[in-house]
Write an enzyme that holds these catalytic residues in place. Sequence first.
Site, PDB file in Angstrom:
ATOM      1  N   THR A  68       0.826  -1.203   0.000  1.00 34.21           N
ATOM      2  CA  THR A  68       0.000   0.000   0.000  1.00 34.21           C
ATOM      3  C   THR A  68       0.861   1.254   0.000  1.00 34.21           C
ATOM      4  OG1 THR A  68      -1.647   1.255   1.275  1.00 34.21           O
ATOM      5  CG2 THR A  68      -0.122  -0.109   2.528  1.00 34.21           C
ATOM      6  N   ASP A  69       0.269   2.358  -0.445  1.00 29.80           N
ATOM      7  CA  ASP A  69       0.975   3.642  -0.377  1.00 29.80           C
ATOM      8  C   ASP A  69       0.992   4.194   1.048  1.00 29.80           C
ATOM      9  OD1 ASP A  69      -1.747   4.205  -0.303  1.00 29.80           O
ATOM     10  OD2 ASP A  69      -1.583   5.984  -1.567  1.00 29.80           O
ATOM     11  N   TYR A  84      -1.077   0.386  10.299  1.00 26.99           N
ATOM     12  CA  TYR A  84      -1.348  -0.271   9.017  1.00 26.99           C
ATOM     13  C   TYR A  84      -0.156  -0.100   8.065  1.00 26.99           C
ATOM     14  CZ  TYR A  84      -3.600  -1.325   4.563  1.00 26.99           C
ATOM     15  OH  TYR A  84      -3.904  -1.847   3.330  1.00 26.99           O
TER      16      TYR A  84
END
Length: 135
Positions: free
Chosen positions: A46-47, A69
Amino acid sequence: MSLASRSSGLAATRRASSSSPGPDWPERAKARACRSVEARLVFVSTDYVFSGEDGPYSEEDHPRPISVYGQTNLAGERLVADICADQCIARTSTLYGYEAPARPNFVTWLLGNLRQGEAASVVTDQISSPTFVDN
């Protein structure tokens, strides 16, 4: 041969106190399996591994996650890279698709509003690269 693996960043909810990869991380077993059969591992991340302060980002930019996260995803990336030399890490952003009964996402929500002639209030201080996921 290749194997795609989705990051266990969602597992952060059960490991909120630690973003360090434990021995039970599925990425560890997948990376070892790929290494043993000389398969490429495609790791979908993910970014959120970036802070969001200086984007848009490139592959050369230094990750600096600010959430559990993001920290968990980055830990998974590093774990995979350390174990499996033949790997590719894809940092996705704003996933969307059209398959029913998929849950609504930003793109489908926006298209729905526009089709109905409704206003769509969106943020103006973020840059994203939507990633189409078919199926």
